[in-house]
Motif scaffolding. Structure first.
Motif, mmCIF file in Angstrom:
data_model
loop_
_atom_site.group_PDB
_atom_site.id
_atom_site.type_symbol
_atom_site.label_atom_id
_atom_site.label_comp_id
_atom_site.label_asym_id
_atom_site.label_seq_id
_atom_site.Cartn_x
_atom_site.Cartn_y
_atom_site.Cartn_z
ATOM 1 N N UNK A 178 0.823 -1.222 0.000
ATOM 2 C CA UNK A 178 0.000 0.000 0.000
ATOM 3 C C UNK A 178 0.854 1.268 0.000
ATOM 4 N N UNK A 179 2.172 1.097 -0.049
ATOM 5 C CA UNK A 179 3.126 2.218 -0.053
ATOM 6 C C UNK A 179 2.950 3.109 1.177
ATOM 7 N N UNK A 180 2.948 2.471 2.331
ATOM 8 C CA UNK A 180 2.954 3.213 3.595
ATOM 9 C C UNK A 180 3.907 2.520 4.574
ATOM 10 N N UNK A 181 4.345 3.282 5.586
ATOM 11 C CA UNK A 181 5.060 2.672 6.708
ATOM 12 C C UNK A 181 4.362 3.140 7.978
ATOM 13 N N UNK A 182 4.428 2.320 9.015
ATOM 14 C CA UNK A 182 3.786 2.701 10.267
ATOM 15 C C UNK A 182 4.514 2.073 11.443
ATOM 16 N N UNK A 183 4.374 2.740 12.572
ATOM 17 C CA UNK A 183 4.944 2.162 13.795
ATOM 18 C C UNK A 183 4.177 2.704 15.002
ATOM 19 N N UNK A 184 4.203 1.925 16.106
ATOM 20 C CA UNK A 184 3.430 2.374 17.270
ATOM 21 C C UNK A 184 4.055 3.588 17.936
ATOM 22 N N UNK A 185 3.218 4.377 18.566
ATOM 23 C CA UNK A 185 3.690 5.429 19.478
ATOM 24 C C UNK A 185 2.868 5.215 20.741
ATOM 25 N N UNK A 186 3.424 4.495 21.681
ATOM 26 C CA UNK A 186 2.644 4.066 22.837
ATOM 27 C C UNK A 186 1.609 3.027 22.408
ATOM 28 N N UNK A 187 0.651 2.743 23.268
ATOM 29 C CA UNK A 187 -0.340 1.691 22.964
ATOM 30 C C UNK A 187 -1.531 2.234 22.178
ATOM 31 N N UNK A 188 -1.728 3.553 22.212
ATOM 32 C CA UNK A 188 -2.968 4.116 21.670
ATOM 33 C C UNK A 188 -2.767 4.952 20.410
ATOM 34 N N UNK A 189 -1.525 5.073 19.921
ATOM 35 C CA UNK A 189 -1.278 5.915 18.737
ATOM 36 C C UNK A 189 -0.406 5.176 17.730
ATOM 37 N N UNK A 190 -0.591 5.557 16.462
ATOM 38 C CA UNK A 190 0.199 4.977 15.372
ATOM 39 C C UNK A 190 0.696 6.110 14.481
ATOM 40 N N UNK A 191 2.005 6.086 14.178
ATOM 41 C CA UNK A 191 2.612 7.079 13.278
ATOM 42 C C UNK A 191 2.648 6.462 11.875
ATOM 43 N N UNK A 192 2.228 7.235 10.872
ATOM 44 C CA UNK A 192 2.143 6.689 9.505
ATOM 45 C C UNK A 192 2.701 7.685 8.487
ATOM 46 N N UNK A 193 3.450 7.170 7.524
ATOM 47 C CA UNK A 193 3.912 7.988 6.399
ATOM 48 C C UNK A 193 3.752 7.207 5.110
ATOM 49 N N UNK A 194 3.971 7.867 3.989
ATOM 50 C CA UNK A 194 3.866 7.176 2.694
ATOM 51 C C UNK A 194 5.252 6.758 2.210
ATOM 52 N N UNK A 195 5.319 5.551 1.631
ATOM 53 C CA UNK A 195 6.603 5.021 1.170
ATOM 54 C C UNK A 195 6.723 5.055 -0.345
ATOM 55 N N UNK A 196 7.903 4.721 -0.831
ATOM 56 C CA UNK A 196 8.142 4.715 -2.277
ATOM 57 C C UNK A 196 7.473 3.525 -2.940
ATOM 58 N N UNK A 197 7.152 3.589 -4.233
ATOM 59 C CA UNK A 197 7.358 4.757 -5.088
ATOM 60 C C UNK A 197 6.360 5.879 -4.786
ATOM 61 N N UNK A 198 6.891 7.111 -4.704
ATOM 62 C CA UNK A 198 6.054 8.293 -4.487
ATOM 63 C C UNK A 198 6.758 9.482 -5.127
ATOM 64 N N UNK A 199 6.014 10.564 -5.321
ATOM 65 C CA UNK A 199 6.620 11.770 -5.879
ATOM 66 C C UNK A 199 7.238 12.555 -4.739
ATOM 67 N N UNK A 200 8.459 13.022 -4.920
ATOM 68 C CA UNK A 200 9.098 13.835 -3.888
ATOM 69 C C UNK A 200 8.967 15.305 -4.278
ATOM 70 N N UNK A 201 8.415 16.085 -3.356
ATOM 71 C CA UNK A 201 8.165 17.511 -3.626
ATOM 72 C C UNK A 201 9.419 18.308 -3.251
#
Ligand SMILES: Cc1cc2nc3c(=O)[nH]c(=O)nc-3n(C[C@H](O)[C@H](O)[C@H](O)COP(=O)(O)OP(=O)(O)OC[C@H]3O[C@@H](n4cnc5c(N)ncnc54)[C@H](O)[C@@H]3O)c2cc1C
Length: 389
Positions: A246-269
């Motif tokens: 799905x071209x995303x990465x994610x990781x936990x931040x504590x038990x109740x939050x998740x940090x998410x970004x988009x992965x390649x291939x993607x356009x870099x601004x």
């Protein structure tokens, strides 16, 4: 403000702080680190700081392995807890199967603890996952993520104890040289005489290098991330996930939050580091949310709690450029993190410190990361492209 230093490091991110720490451990007492903002106020502070060994080239794999050891030792040394070795999972789409196999073979040959797992085992690690469309899965039990600010502060604390002068809110505005040798650094708080400068200025490394009259092949891009939170419900996500399906990465931040970004291939601004929108775009937020909910439907109950943009500093082959000394005597660089170098930074600081102190090769030979590779057709190749390395 001191009047002279044996070595000046420009930049208080993961690279500059690790370098200061390792130089101080090697007995150099007359080090000065200059940071225009607070420590970790550049790319490092905005980083997801996911740590995985899954790279195409041997040098990156070795640098990650060494970095994890360095971070473990630093935790013991400081009593701070910033390394979360909860495991890392890579979700691979069918069109990348053969590259996945090549990478896994090399990782296993190099003694990295990684294995391919089936969907049943994937579900036992990630109980809320929707397995549709996943072709292969890699699992690294010792990988995970770190708290990047705490890592930088920990490196800086020990470096300071060992005598390093660290000046925050102190901006480098000039570099002087004579007879092709660096002789001083000008800051907004005064000048410091020195014969040795290392540029570790992250997204500003190009501008710093131009102060020394040396052009570097770096571009800067704006990269967005979001945090989803539900105070009433646990996310069920304990591992870091690089999801190439799905071209995303994610990781936990504590038990109740998740940090998410988009992965390649993607356009870099492409942006200038002093002029970019620190907020995330609405379209990015809704697109990222929909991708993650498709893969982890339980996160549909989670709300956007924050969003932001940070900066990648990109080199032509998406790997850092590291040189103890360029054509200008006394001028070295450790630049171009290309969106994946938090996890390499602890060891890069160590290898460069060894080269500076002994003028010999480091314990992991980093000569292939030198600037000259772009002139001699020795650029790094990566199986998946972009910052996946
Ligand atoms: C959104 C995002 C997600 C990322 N996710 C990951 C990940 O999951 N895993 C991973 O391994 N990597 C990741 N990265 C990449 C990683 O964060 C960077 O490669 C790394 O932090 C770069 O560190 P640095 O020390 O080179 O630069 P920086 O952290 O930017 O440090 C450079 C410092 O130099 C200072 N400086 C600049 N100019 C001057 C001046 N004139 N005078 C004094 N000081 C100056 C700046 O203020 C800054 O603090 C991510 C990056 C971003 C932006």
């Amino acid at each position: 403000m001191i009047k002279s230093a044996e070595i000046i490091i420009i930049g208080g991110g993961i690279i500059g702080s690790s370098l200061a720490y390792h130089l101080s451990k090697l007995g150099i007492r007359d080090i000065c680190l200059l940071e225009k903002g607070e420590l970790a106020s550049g790319s490092t502070g905005d980083s997801a700081a996911i740590i995985r060994h899954h790279y195409t080239n041997e040098i990156s794999i070795r640098l990650v392995k060494d970095s994890i050891n360095i971070l473990s030792e630093l935790q013991h040394e400081t009593g701070n807890h910033f390394l979360h070795q909860n495991g890392w999972v890579f979700l691979c789409p069918e069109n990348a199967d053969s590259m996945f196999d090549l990478n896994m073979k090399q990782l296993i040959d190099l003694g990295i603890e990684t294995k391919e797992i089936d969907i049943k085992n994937t579900i036992s690690l990630l109980p809320n996952i929707n397995p549709t469309g996943i072709s292969k899965v890699a699992y690294e039990p010792d990988s995970g993520y770190a708290d990047p600010k705490s890592v930088v502060e920990s490196f800086a604390k020990i470096a300071k104890t060992n005598g390093t002068n660290i000046y925050t809110n102190t901006k480098v505005i000039g570099i002087s040289k004579s007879n092709n040798q660096i002789n001083s650094v000008e800051t907004d708080k005064g000048n410091i005489k020195t014969n040795k400068v290392i540029n570790a200025a992250g997204p500003w490394a190009y501008d710093i290098s131009m102060l020394a009259g040396i052009n570097l092949p770096l571009t800067v891009s704006r990269e967005q991330e979001i945090m989803l939170t539900n105070p009433e419900q646990e996310s069920g996500l304990n591992l870091s996930v690089s999801n190439m399906v799905d071209k995303i990465y994610l990781r936990p931040k504590g038990k109740h939050s998740v940090l998410i970004g988009q992965g390649h291939p993607k356009t870099n601004e492409i942006v200038h580091p002093d002029k970019f929108n620190r907020k995330a775009d609405n379209q990015f937020i809704s697109e990222t949310q929909s991708r993650v909910i498709n893969r982890f439907p339980n996160l549909s109950n989670f709300q956007l709690s924050s969003s932001w943009s940070g900066l990648y500093t990109i080199t032509p082959d998406w790997h850092m450029i590291i040189d103890n000394e360029l054509s200008l005597k006394g001028y070295g660089i450790a630049v171009g993190g290309s969106g994946h170098s938090f996890k390499l930074g602890p060891s890069i600081g160590k290898q460069l410190a060894q080269e500076i102190v002994s003028s010999q090769s480091s314990s992991i030979n980093i000569s292939s990361l030198g600037l000259s590779r772009f002139k001699s057709n020795k650029e790094f190749k990566s199986t998946y492209g972009g910052n996946r390395g």
